[in-house]
Motif scaffolding. Structure first.
Motif: not given
Length: 408
Positions: A381-383, A385
C-alpha cells in the motif's frame, strides 16, 4: 446513465469509442484466425497452438518497447508504421501454405502489433475532466471487453465457413480501418507526450511499477491456467462446445461490471475501490473449482467476469495515479510485458496440469493466484499511496484545463 451521457456528449468521446472498436475486434479475431489457418494447413493442433504461443509471447515481450515509442515520438509516427505493416502481415499469413513461414510471420505479428489499447487509454485524459475519468475508463473497458466477446465468435464462424480465409482477411481490414481512424483523428494527432521530470529515475526502478509487476505475475499465471483449464475440463468431459458458454457469460458480465464501476462515486479513492473489489474477486473465484462444465460453471464464470470487469477500471485509475511523468503508454506496456509473458507460461502448462492433477484442482490455482495478488496489494500500500487520495474540486478544474485539446 447520466454520467455516461455526459462523457459521450464531450468532443472526441465518440471518436475514441468508435475508432478503436474495429481494431479491437481484429485483435479478438487474430488468435483464432491464426489457429484455424495453421491447423488447416498442417493438420496439427499442436502446431497451431505453437503459432499462437509464439504470437502471444512476442507481443507480450515487446509491449513495453512499443509503449516507449508512443511516449517518445507521439502516436502518429509509430501507428503509421505498425498499422499497415500488421494488416499486411495478416494477409501474408492468410496466403501462405508454408509451415516455417506461418510460424515466422506469427512471431513477427506479435513483435509489431499496433499498441491500440495502450494508445487509446491516455487519450481519454485529453477528453474528460478529472471527475469523469473513471466513467471514461469504464466506457473504454466495456468496449474492449465487447470486442473480446464478439471477435472470437466472428473469427470462428468465418474460419469454419465455406470461405475459411475470410477470418484473417476481415481481421486485416478491421485493423487497418480502426488503426487508421485512430491515428488520423484530431485527438490522437494533438496528443503530446508528457515531458519527464529532470533527473527522473529509470521506469523499471519505479517502486509502484515493481509492485504491480509482482501482482501481475500472479494474475497472469492464474489467468493463463484458467484460459486453458476451462476448455480442457470441457473436452475431458466430452462437452467441448460448452466452453463457449462459459467464456461468453464471462465476457458479457465483464462489460456490465465495467459499466457499474464507472458509476461509483469519485468520493471513493482508486486504491480503496481496487482493494475492496479485489477481495470480492477472490471470493467469487472460489466456486469455480467446484463447478462442472455446464450451467454451474457458466454462473460462476459470470460472477468472476463481472467483478473482473470492475477491477479493470480501478486498476487503470491506480496505474494513472502512481506512474511517473512521460510514461502514459510505456508504463502499461511494461506491466503487460510481465503479465502477458507469465500468462503464456500458465497457458503452456495448464493442459498438462488438468491431465495430471485434475481440472478442478487446476482451476483452484487461479484462486490462489488472485489471493497472492491481493496480499501484495495490501503489503505494498505505501508504494501506491498516490492512488489513495481523492482529488479536490480545484484540482479537477485544473486537470480539465490542462488536458483540454484547445490548449495543446
Amino acid at each position: 446513465m447520466k454520467r455516461y451521457l455526459e462523457v459521450l456528449a464531450l468532443p472526441h468521446a465518440w471518436t475514441l469509442v468508435l475508432a478503436s472498436f474495429p481494431a479491437r475486434m481484429a485483435y479478438g479475431m487474430v488468435g483464432l484466425g491464426i489457429f484455424f489457418k495453421v491447423q488447416r494447413e498442417t493438420g496439427s493442433v499442436a502446431f497451431a497452438g505453437l503459432a499462437i504461443g509464439l504470437n502471444s509471447i512476442a507481443g507480450s515481450l515487446t509491449a513495453g518497447f512499443r509503449g516507449y515509442l508512443i511516449d517518445r515520438y507521439g502516436q502518429s509516427l509509430p501507428l503509421r508504421i505498425f498499422v499497415p505493416s500488421y494488416a499486411a502481415m495478416i494477409l501474408a499469413v492468410n496466403a501462405s501454405e508454408s509451415k516455417t513461414f506461418l510460424l515466422v510471420m506469427a512471431t513477427f505479428m506479435g513483435l509489431t502489433a499496433p499498441p491500440i489499447n495502450l494508445s487509446v487509454r491516455p487519450l481519454w485524459k485529453s477528453v474528460v475532466s478529472g471527475t469523469q475519468l473513471r466513467t471514461a475508463y469504464a466506457i473504454d473497458t466495456s468496449m474492449m471487453n465487447t470486442a473480446g466477446v464478439i471477435g472470437p465468435v466472428v473469427a470462428t464462424t468465418l474460419a469454419l465457413s465455406s470461405h475459411p480465409g475470410s477470418a484473417l482477411a476481415v481481421a486485416s481490414i478491421m485493423m487497418f480501418i480502426g488503426g487508421t481512424w485512430i491515428m488520423m483523428s484530431k485527438v490522437s494527432r494533438n496528443w503530446i507526450p508528457e515531458v519527464k521530470d529532470k533527473g527522473q529515475q529509470a521506469l523499471w526502478r519505479n517502486p509502484a511499477l515493481r509492485l504491480l509487476m509482482l501482482e501481475g505475475s500472479f494474475i497472469g499465471f492464474g489467468w493463463g491456467i484458467f484460459d486453458v483449464a476451462v476448455p480442457a475440463f470441457a473436452t475431458l468431459e466430452k462437452v467441448p462446445n460448452r466452453t463457449a458458454w462459459v467464456f461468453a457469460a464471462m465476457g458479457i458480465a465483464s462489460i456490465a461490471g465495467g459499466l457499474i464501476a464507472g458509476t461509483l462515486s469519485k468520493r471513493t479513492s482508486s486504491l480503496s475501490a481496487l482493494r475492496r473489489t479485489y477481495a470480492i474477486w477472490f471470493l467469487v473465484s472460489l466456486p469455480m473449482a467446484f463447478t462442472y462444465p455446464g450451467w454451474s460453471m457458466v454462473i460462476a464464470g459470470a460472477f468472476l467476469g463481472f467483478v473482473g470487469g470492475a477491477i479493470q477500471v480501478f486498476y487503470w485509475e491506480v496505474m494513472e495515479a502512481v506512474r511517473p511523468k512521460g510514461s502514459a503508454t510505456s508504463y502499461m506496456g511494461l506491466l503487460w510485458t510481465v503479465e502477458g509473458t507469465i500468462m503464456s507460461l500458465g497457458a503452456a502448462i495448464g493442459g498438462s496440469l488438468c491431465e495430471t492433477i485434475g481440472a478442478q484442482i487446476t482451476l483452484s490455482i487461479t484462486s490462489v493466484c488472485i489471493a497472492f495478488g491481493y496480499i501484495f496489494l495490501l503489503i505494498g500500500k505505501p508504494r501506491l499511496i498516490a492512488a489513495d487520495r481523492i482529488p479536490t474540486e480545484e484540482e479537477d478544474l485544473l486537470a480539465m484545463e490542462d488536458n483540454s485539446p484547445t490548449t495543446k
